[in-house]
Write a protein that holds these residues in place. Structure first.
Motif, PDB file in Angstrom:
ATOM      1  N   UNK A  83       0.827  -1.208   0.000  1.00  0.00           N
ATOM      2  CA  UNK A  83       0.000   0.000   0.000  1.00  0.00           C
ATOM      3  C   UNK A  83       0.863   1.261   0.000  1.00  0.00           C
ATOM      4  N   UNK A  84       2.006   1.205   0.679  1.00  0.00           N
ATOM      5  CA  UNK A  84       2.891   2.372   0.729  1.00  0.00           C
ATOM      6  C   UNK A  84       3.487   2.666  -0.640  1.00  0.00           C
ATOM      7  N   UNK A  85       3.855   1.619  -1.373  1.00  0.00           N
ATOM      8  CA  UNK A  85       4.363   1.808  -2.734  1.00  0.00           C
ATOM      9  C   UNK A  85       3.264   2.344  -3.642  1.00  0.00           C
ATOM     10  N   UNK A  86       2.069   1.799  -3.472  1.00  0.00           N
ATOM     11  CA  UNK A  86       0.968   2.141  -4.364  1.00  0.00           C
ATOM     12  C   UNK A  86       0.464   3.561  -4.146  1.00  0.00           C
ATOM     13  N   UNK A  87       0.581   4.072  -2.903  1.00  0.00           N
ATOM     14  CA  UNK A  87       0.014   5.387  -2.598  1.00  0.00           C
ATOM     15  C   UNK A  87       1.068   6.400  -2.169  1.00  0.00           C
ATOM     16  N   UNK A  88       2.332   6.047  -2.288  1.00  0.00           N
ATOM     17  CA  UNK A  88       3.413   6.930  -1.863  1.00  0.00           C
ATOM     18  C   UNK A  88       3.670   8.059  -2.839  1.00  0.00           C
ATOM     19  N   UNK A  89       4.685   8.841  -2.531  1.00  0.00           N
ATOM     20  CA  UNK A  89       4.989  10.001  -3.364  1.00  0.00           C
ATOM     21  C   UNK A  89       6.409   9.981  -3.897  1.00  0.00           C
ATOM     22  N   UNK A  90       6.592  10.106  -5.203  1.00  0.00           N
ATOM     23  CA  UNK A  90       7.940  10.173  -5.766  1.00  0.00           C
ATOM     24  C   UNK A  90       8.573  11.536  -5.537  1.00  0.00           C
ATOM     25  N   UNK A  91       9.879  11.593  -5.604  1.00  0.00           N
ATOM     26  CA  UNK A  91      10.574  12.871  -5.615  1.00  0.00           C
ATOM     27  C   UNK A  91      10.332  13.563  -6.961  1.00  0.00           C
ATOM     28  N   UNK A  92      10.633  14.848  -7.091  1.00  0.00           N
ATOM     29  CA  UNK A  92      10.339  15.558  -8.337  1.00  0.00           C
ATOM     30  C   UNK A  92      10.892  14.818  -9.562  1.00  0.00           C
ATOM     31  N   UNK A  93      10.028  14.534 -10.512  1.00  0.00           N
ATOM     32  CA  UNK A  93      10.431  13.795 -11.702  1.00  0.00           C
ATOM     33  C   UNK A  93      10.890  14.781 -12.773  1.00  0.00           C
ATOM     34  N   UNK A  94      12.089  15.245 -12.569  1.00  0.00           N
ATOM     35  CA  UNK A  94      12.652  16.289 -13.414  1.00  0.00           C
ATOM     36  C   UNK A  94      13.964  15.837 -14.030  1.00  0.00           C
ATOM     37  N   UNK A  95      14.213  16.315 -15.243  1.00  0.00           N
ATOM     38  CA  UNK A  95      15.498  16.032 -15.885  1.00  0.00           C
ATOM     39  C   UNK A  95      16.643  16.717 -15.153  1.00  0.00           C
ATOM     40  N   UNK A  96      16.315  17.639 -14.261  1.00  0.00           N
ATOM     41  CA  UNK A  96      17.335  18.374 -13.507  1.00  0.00           C
ATOM     42  C   UNK A  96      17.347  17.953 -12.037  1.00  0.00           C
ATOM     43  N   UNK A  97      16.959  16.713 -11.784  1.00  0.00           N
ATOM     44  CA  UNK A  97      16.817  16.298 -10.397  1.00  0.00           C
ATOM     45  C   UNK A  97      18.125  16.397  -9.615  1.00  0.00           C
ATOM     46  N   UNK A  98      19.240  16.085 -10.219  1.00  0.00           N
ATOM     47  CA  UNK A  98      20.510  16.142  -9.494  1.00  0.00           C
ATOM     48  C   UNK A  98      20.762  17.534  -8.935  1.00  0.00           C
ATOM     49  N   UNK A  99      20.502  18.566  -9.748  1.00  0.00           N
ATOM     50  CA  UNK A  99      20.677  19.938  -9.287  1.00  0.00           C
ATOM     51  C   UNK A  99      19.637  20.293  -8.218  1.00  0.00           C
ATOM     52  N   UNK A 100      18.422  19.809  -8.399  1.00  0.00           N
ATOM     53  CA  UNK A 100      17.361  20.080  -7.423  1.00  0.00           C
ATOM     54  C   UNK A 100      17.736  19.510  -6.058  1.00  0.00           C
ATOM     55  N   UNK A 101      18.170  18.264  -6.065  1.00  0.00           N
ATOM     56  CA  UNK A 101      18.536  17.604  -4.812  1.00  0.00           C
ATOM     57  C   UNK A 101      19.686  18.333  -4.122  1.00  0.00           C
ATOM     58  N   UNK A 102      20.707  18.667  -4.886  1.00  0.00           N
ATOM     59  CA  UNK A 102      21.865  19.354  -4.298  1.00  0.00           C
ATOM     60  C   UNK A 102      21.483  20.720  -3.746  1.00  0.00           C
TER      61      UNK A 102
END
Length: 440
Positions: A386-405
């Motif tokens: 249920x946690x996988x099915x209803x959980x939330x992904x991190x921003x699905x962006x092509x620039x995720x590495x910069x976003x995370x940093x």
């Protein structure tokens, strides 16, 4: 069109027959011309992954394992360098879901189309896992195993605190319960990706997002939304834990392993802890071992419930992680590689990874299999699914590495997080990074 059937070396078969088109590409291989598919894997579950490589090799191609570094960031760097150079020997790759948009946007992943796409994302795949492999209306990777976080805890600690764990609990309740009973709260707050996982889950649990999901595919033009009520609610949780007696001694450098280690000792009240699915196998396997739980009674004291709520009454959004399988766009064996990707992500493969390695499935049917119900408590399997099915992904962006940093640079150290200033400063810095006005 023609259908090709193959003898699997050890009998592990793709669940559906594959209909492939076109003329097969000639590839470098052994002296007999049989190509070798290179599969770059992360270190998790190596023994089973090596077995899958053998099982999914056929009379027409072999699959050979290539080991990536342990750090997700280093894994991305190595693969990105290869693919940016048009490397034809990168056939299959195990990808952290947060890097899928970047690789797909760069044209480094060969999309699954037609019947293959339908097989990769049939109705058996959990929604949370399905979200991580789609980009620009295409299926660009295949979910292999899924990861999520739950709240692990000592039942005796929760009982002493008078906390009803049959009902959803909030971060405030958990922190107060631990602090008032000499317990601790284990999180991952070092300056690395897992800290962003926590921040993102807190924000989504309050109804917000780091980036507006409707604009995230706009890349550098995405709307930054972390400076919001949800962002302040998330910062308030971090500030409260930092200021409480429940913060662990290594709070600012904590990781998955250090927080788990706080659960083992039997000479204290223990902890509440948010952590990934690997905890159960590790905890059960450590019973009676040096530094591990003393005996089976300690294992019986281990409890689990859904990820805590950021805001009371708002359903939490457990983190989504795991591994997806991408096919390198420059591979000289695209047909073979996509066929192999279906094999190494099949229900049989996912069953082996879950039972042997504690790496949980991305498919509903595998959670219901006899093998998993024998290996794990039924309520824990249901919680993970249920946690996988209803959980939330991190921003699905092509620039995720910069976003995370950028997020890490403004939210670390967690002891300096302030609801009045941190969301605002991080939003300004992230916007400047995306627009090219600032450097990390």
């Amino acid at each position: 069109m023609h259908t090709r059937s193959r003898r699997r070396s050890r009998g592990l078969a793709v669940t559906a027959s594959l209909v492939l088109t076109g003329t097969l590409l000639t590839a470098c291989g052994g002296g007999d011309g049989k190509p070798t598919l290179n599969w770059y894997i992360n270190p998790d579950g190596q023994e089973t992954l090596n077995q899958l490589a053998s099982d999914c090799s056929t009379d027409e191609y072999d699959i050979e394992i290539q080991l990536l570094p342990s750090s997700a960031t280093d894994q991305r760097t190595q693969l990105a360098r290869r693919l940016a150079a048009g490397d034809t020997s990168t056939d299959l790759m195990s990808l952290d879901p947060v890097f899928v948009p970047e690789f797909a946007s760069a044209g480094w992943l060969e999309p699954f189309t037609g019947d293959l796409a339908d097989q990769v994302l049939d109705d058996d795949v959990l929604e949370g896992a399905a979200q991580t492999v789609q980009w620009d209306d295409q299926v660009v990777a295949a979910p292999q195993w899924s990861n999520t976080q739950v709240l692990w805890y000592r039942k005796s600690l929760a009982e002493a605190a008078g906390l009803d764990m049959t009902q959803p609990v909030t971060w405030d309740q958990v922190i107060d319960a631990a602090a008032d009973n000499d317990g601790t709260v284990g999180v991952q707050a070092n300056k690395y990706e897992a800290y962003v996982v926590w921040i993102n889950a807190l924000i989504q649990g309050a109804g917000g997002n780091i980036l507006d999901p409707d604009t995230v595919e706009a890349g550098r033009d995405a709307k930054v939304t972390i400076d919001s009520e949800a962002g302040r609610d998330a910062a308030a949780v971090i500030q409260k834990l930092a200021d409480s007696g429940a913060a662990q001694a290594d709070f600012t450098t904590s990781n998955e392993g250090t927080s788990l280690g706080q659960m083992y000792p039997d000479d204290g009240p223990g902890e509440f802890m948010t952590n990934w699915t690997f905890v159960y196998q590790n905890y059960a396997g450590a019973v009676g071992q040096p530094g591990g739980p003393a005996d089976e009674s300690a294992l019986e004291d281990l409890g689990w419930v859904r990820y805590p709520q950021t805001v009371a009454g708002e359903e939490s959004k457990p983190p989504i992680g795991g591994i997806t399988i991408g096919v390198g766009a420059y591979s000289e064996n695209l047909d073979f590689a996509q066929e192999a990707a279906l094999c190494i992500t099949s229900p049989e493969a996912q069953t082996q990874l879950a039972v042997n390695e504690g790496l949980m499935p991305s498919r509903q049917s595998v959670y219901e299999s006899d093998e998993l119900t024998e290996a794990y408590p039924a309520d824990l399997l249901e919680l993970w699914r249920d946690s996988v099915d209803t959980g939330g992904p991190r921003p699905q962006s092509a620039y995720y590495s910069q976003i995370s940093s950028a997020i890490q640079s403004r939210w670390h150290s967690p002891t300096s997080v302030n609801p009045d200033t941190t969301p605002t400063s991080s939003a300004e810095f992230l916007q400047a990074i995306l627009s090219g006005e600032a450097l990390l």
